[in-house]
Each structure stands twice: as structure tokens, then as C-alpha cells.
Design an enzyme around this catalytic site. Structure first.
Site, PDB file in Angstrom:
ATOM      1  N   HIS A 111      -3.262   4.709  -0.959  1.00  0.00           N
ATOM      2  CA  HIS A 111      -1.849   4.728  -0.568  1.00  0.00           C
ATOM      3  C   HIS A 111      -1.062   5.340  -1.709  1.00  0.00           C
ATOM      4  O   HIS A 111      -1.376   5.148  -2.886  1.00  0.00           O
ATOM      5  CB  HIS A 111      -1.335   3.305  -0.318  1.00  0.00           C
ATOM      6  CG  HIS A 111       0.171   3.221  -0.323  1.00  0.00           C
ATOM      7  ND1 HIS A 111       0.927   3.412   0.799  1.00  0.00           N
ATOM      8  CD2 HIS A 111       1.051   2.987  -1.348  1.00  0.00           C
ATOM      9  CE1 HIS A 111       2.215   3.300   0.493  1.00  0.00           C
ATOM     10  NE2 HIS A 111       2.321   3.036  -0.802  1.00  0.00           N
ATOM     11  N   ASN A 132      -8.122   5.758   4.445  1.00  0.00           N
ATOM     12  CA  ASN A 132      -7.930   7.067   3.803  1.00  0.00           C
ATOM     13  C   ASN A 132      -7.926   6.959   2.276  1.00  0.00           C
ATOM     14  O   ASN A 132      -7.372   7.809   1.585  1.00  0.00           O
ATOM     15  CB  ASN A 132      -6.670   7.744   4.317  1.00  0.00           C
ATOM     16  CG  ASN A 132      -5.410   6.905   4.118  1.00  0.00           C
ATOM     17  OD1 ASN A 132      -5.445   5.865   3.460  1.00  0.00           O
ATOM     18  ND2 ASN A 132      -4.307   7.353   4.697  1.00  0.00           N
ATOM     19  N   LYS A 155      -7.475   1.550  -1.879  1.00  0.00           N
ATOM     20  CA  LYS A 155      -7.602   0.605  -0.774  1.00  0.00           C
ATOM     21  C   LYS A 155      -8.931  -0.157  -0.824  1.00  0.00           C
ATOM     22  O   LYS A 155      -9.909   0.310  -1.425  1.00  0.00           O
ATOM     23  CB  LYS A 155      -7.444   1.337   0.554  1.00  0.00           C
ATOM     24  CG  LYS A 155      -6.041   1.903   0.767  1.00  0.00           C
ATOM     25  CD  LYS A 155      -5.878   2.481   2.160  1.00  0.00           C
ATOM     26  CE  LYS A 155      -4.441   2.916   2.414  1.00  0.00           C
ATOM     27  NZ  LYS A 155      -4.269   3.450   3.796  1.00  0.00           N
TER      28      LYS A 155
END
Length: 377
Positions: free
Chosen positions: A357, A354, A245
Site C-alpha cells: 500500500h 498487490n 501487506k
């Protein structure tokens, strides 16, 4: 920097509702990291001076930045001052991680990023001897050891990158060290060639010899007429998608994440850096809309900067669930409690940021790979 310094960029934003591309001047003030925007067509202020969600290093031609949920693409420098201060200083250079060093890709990325380089473009390519001669021949075929030079590029999984920083070519020569591995180990033992090379010109990493050569090499690999544009390694079956990300890319974590994937024995088969348009990100994340409360935050994160899409392959469709186990729970805080060795636990911040993905359902592995490596590509 001086409090009087102001940099100007021409940016555009695609208005989905009006189906129009709107152009603006974006003014950036590095003294206090603020910005303002001026609507070129309407000839009026569009955004009053406010805190900027980016740094000066994020503003370069071709970059995408997210400003209040609008994805802006930097198209050009907006005045002579900006041209003089940035375009003549921020050099671009081509770097290629050779196939024989692919297993050390993550570590090499870490070393490069530690020297303040920005990755503008990245992809994996499948080159033939013909391609090697076309792009490198004019500069290097006159060398006595050209056959060895040529051989060092042979094999699958050549990763090419367009890097940028002040004095990029000169700095990268120092980072890479002498071309021959034996000389590099003797004279520059901490250089990339010394640490990751095998012998001779099988030195793990190629870098452009000059800014002029870099322009031609970057155009060959990344230009719209590149002969390698459709020579992909993507398998499209028994595969799963990983996306590093934007917040992780911006934080310099790409190399560590790639290293962690490789060290766990997963096979990276293809990869490319993307600047996602909002419409593409909405389409990709549509399955989470109305289901995950963080959907809109996830969308903003995915278009907030560059992301790196990776095809990971295995012997069967079980690769999706196996890789999902390594990625871990969506909430890194939970992961640190129950599965601290997972990727999100180690590199993630919260449920939105986080770090990575991954494909959730086995039947979606091929679909997600096709979306990035066939439709978007």
C-alpha cells in the site's frame, strides 16, 4: 507429523458489536492442516473441524490469524502437549541491524528469512550510549573490546527484530558467523558478518548470545515499559506511507521490497511491524469504503497477518507522488503490461494482494504516517 497429533492454543476475539473479548480453544491438526474451535465460556463447539487458513508456524504467542473474517490473537498454549512440543523448541532471539549496515537492510532481511526465521516484532529505534549500556552492558561490558562493541551501535536507524524458529540462538550464531569481520571472512565467508560487516566489531548484525539473554533484550526493546517506546525517528512531514501487506510478509518478500525501495534512492526514516485489529484497519481504509469494489477483500487482507509500515521521507511534499510512481498501478497485471519495473508489478498477485500500500494523495502523507506511528504506536 503423526495423524494423532493435535495442538491446542488459547485465542481471543474482540467482538466489536458486543464490545466483549471472547475466548476460545483453537485445536490445530498438522497432519491435514485442519482446525476446530471450542467456546470456553459457553462450553460448546464454536467451529467444527475444517480446513485451516494458516500453518502451525503461524501459531505462536502474540500472533494474529484471520479465521473466517474474525481476527484471533494467540494468547497462550492450551495444554501440556503443546507446551512441551512448541514452547521449549521454538526459541526467540533478538537481532539488531546496526546503523552502519542500514543501507543493506533488505539484503540482510532476505538472508535471515531464507533460514526459516519468523519475524515476531520489528521496529526502528533511536538509541543513545546510555541505552546501549543498559541493555548490553551487563553481558558485554566486561569484554576488553567493549568500547568498540558499543561504538558499533551508535548512529540513527538501528533496526531491532524479535525472531523465532526451532533452535533460534544456535542457528543464528551459524548464520551470523564469528563476531569479528576479518575472522568471519576467513572462516565463514557466506555469513552475515562476512558479507555485510565493515571491520572489527562493526559487523552489521548483532544477535543474542543465549535464550536467557534474548528474553531480557527483547523485553528491553519491545516490552510495555521499554525506555525506547517513545524514542521514534518519525518525521511526520514531507513523508509518505508504505505498508508491506501480510501476504507479502508471509511469502518472505519483505527484504526484496525493502531492497527495491532503497536501491531506487528513497529514504526509509522509520518502520515497524504491526498486527492490525479489524477496527483499526476499517478506520484506516475508510476512504475506500463504497468507492473501491474490493474494499472488504482489502480489509480482510490487511488483518490476515503481520504487516510492516514504513515512513519514507523526501525534501518536499512531492515524495508522495514520486513514491507512488515506484509502487505502480493497483492492479499488478496491468502494471506488468505497462510498467513492469514497479513494485506491485514485481511482487503483487492481484488488486487485493498487490504487495504494498502507498499513500495516494499528497495531503494524506502526514496523516497516514501519524495514524501508524503516533496513534497506533
Amino acid at each position: 507429523m503423526s495423524a494423532l497429533e493435535r495442538f491446542c492454543f488459547i485465542v481471543d476475539w474482540f467482538d466489536v458489536h458486543a464490545q466483549l473479548t471472547r475466548k476460545y480453544q483453537l485445536f490445530f491438526y498438522p497432519c491435514d492442516n485442519t482446525m476446530e474451535m471450542y467456546d470456553i465460556k459457553q462450553r460448546r463447539t464454536f467451529l467444527k473441524r475444517t480446513n485451516a487458513p494458516m500453518n502451525l508456524e503461524d501459531l505462536y504467542i502474540g500472533a494474529s490469524v484471520n479465521v473466517f473474517a474474525r481476527q484471533l490473537t494467540v494468547r497462550d498454549y492450551g495444554d501440556d502437549f503443546t507446551i512441551n512440543r512448541l514452547s521449549r523448541q521454538m526459541e526467540r532471539v533478538l537481532v539488531a541491524v546496526k546503523p552502519h549496515a542500514f543501507e543493506r537492510l533488505g539484503e540482510i532481511l532476505d538472508d535471515i528469512l531464507a533460514h526459516q526465521f519468523t519475524i515476531c516484532q520489528l521496529k526502528m529505534v533511536d538509541m543513545t550510549t546510555k541505552h546501549i549500556g543498559e541493555v548490553f552492558g551487563p553481558e558485554y561490558e566486561k569484554l576488553d573490546n567493549y568500547s568498540e562493541f558499543e561504538s558499533s551501535f551508535e548512529g540513527k536507524k538501528l533496526v531491532v527484530m524479535e525472531l523465532m524458529r526451532l533452535g533460534a540462538c544456535a542457528e543464528l550464531k551459524v548464520v551470523c558467523g564469528p563476531d569479528r569481520v576479518e575472522q568471519a571472512k576467513a572462516e565463514a565467508p557466506l555469513s552475515l558478518h562476512a558479507r555485510y560487516g565493515k571491520s572489527g566489531l562493526f559487523n552489521a548484525v548483532f544477535s543474542s548470545s543465549s535464550a536467557n539473554n534474548a528474553k531480557a533484550e527483547i523485553a528491553y526493546f519491545f516490552g510495555p515499559t521499554s525506555p525506547l517506546k517513545f524514542r521514534r525517528l518519525t518525521r511526520f512531514h514531507n513523508c509518505t506511507l508504505a505498508i508491506i501487506k501480510p501476504h507479502a510478509v508471509n511469502s518472505g518478500l519483505s527484504g526484496q521490497i525493502v531492497s527495491s525501495i532503497q536501491k531506487e534512492g528513497f529514504e526509509i526514516n522509520d518502520m515497524e511491524l504491526y498486527h492490525l485489529e479489524k477496527a483499526n484497519a476499517e478506520e484506516f481504509l475508510e476512504v475506500y469504503k463504497g468507492v473501491v469494489s474490493e474494499y472488504h477483500l482489502m480489509l480482510d487482507q490487511l488483518i490476515s497477518g503481520s504487516c510492516i509500515a514504513i515512513e519514507i521521507v523526501g525534501p518536499d511534499s512531492g515524495i508522495v507522488s514520486h513514491f507512488r510512481e515506484l509502487v505502480g498501478p493497483a492492479d499488478p497485471a496491468l502494471g506488468r503490461q505497462i510498467r513492469p519495473h514497479t513494485l506491485r508489478a514485481k511482487f503483487g498477485i492481484d488488486k487485493v494482494k498487490n504487495a504494498i500500500h502507498c499513500t495516494d494523495l499528497p495531503e494524506d502523507g502526514s496523516l497516514e504516517i501519524q495514524y501508524f506511528f503516533r496513534i497506533l504506536a
